[in-house]
Design a protein around this motif. Structure first.
Motif, PDB file in Angstrom:
ATOM      1  N   THR A   1      27.642 -37.125 -34.031  1.00 36.42           N
ATOM      2  CA  THR A   1      28.952 -37.210 -34.674  1.00 36.42           C
ATOM      3  C   THR A   1      28.804 -37.594 -36.146  1.00 36.42           C
ATOM      4  O   THR A   1      27.727 -37.977 -36.596  1.00 36.42           O
TER       5      THR A   1
ATOM      6  N   ASP B   1      26.561 -39.989 -38.478  1.00 37.33           N
ATOM      7  CA  ASP B   1      26.386 -41.255 -37.777  1.00 37.33           C
ATOM      8  C   ASP B   1      24.936 -41.324 -37.309  1.00 37.33           C
ATOM      9  O   ASP B   1      24.461 -40.409 -36.629  1.00 37.33           O
TER      10      ASP B   1
ATOM     11  N   THR C   1      31.202 -39.518 -39.522  1.00 39.14           N
ATOM     12  CA  THR C   1      32.379 -40.286 -39.921  1.00 39.14           C
ATOM     13  C   THR C   1      33.042 -39.560 -41.077  1.00 39.14           C
ATOM     14  O   THR C   1      32.406 -39.306 -42.105  1.00 39.14           O
TER      15      THR C   1
ATOM     16  N   THR D   1      35.914 -40.464 -36.310  1.00 34.32           N
ATOM     17  CA  THR D   1      34.672 -39.943 -35.752  1.00 34.32           C
ATOM     18  C   THR D   1      34.930 -38.501 -35.359  1.00 34.32           C
ATOM     19  O   THR D   1      35.853 -38.215 -34.589  1.00 34.32           O
TER      20      THR D   1
END
Length: 65
Positions: free
Chosen positions: A49, A44, A51, A9
């Motif tokens: 955030t 995400d 991935t 993340t």
């Protein structure tokens, strides 16, 4: 067969056609460039955030893990 991919993340600070600038803690001062040829990055849902999927070796070399 063992996969050497890791999912992290990250916060995406900047993106070009060839690379992404990311950090694991949101601090741009600690962000590192990752070539797009060495990773996949997906936002995400509903988060600030992303991935980041990349080989563990690259994540270690860049100090992300």
């Amino acid at each position: 067969m063992r996969s050497d991919l890791v999912d992290l993340t990250v916060r995406l600070h900047h993106e070009t056609n060839r690379a992404v600038l990311v950090s694991t803690d949101g601090d741009r001062e600690k962000a590192v460039w990752i070539p797009k040829s060495a990773c996949e990055i997906e936002p995400d849902a509903g988060q600030a955030t992303h991935t980041l999927s990349l080989p563990e070796r690259v994540a270690v070399e860049k100090g992300l893990v």
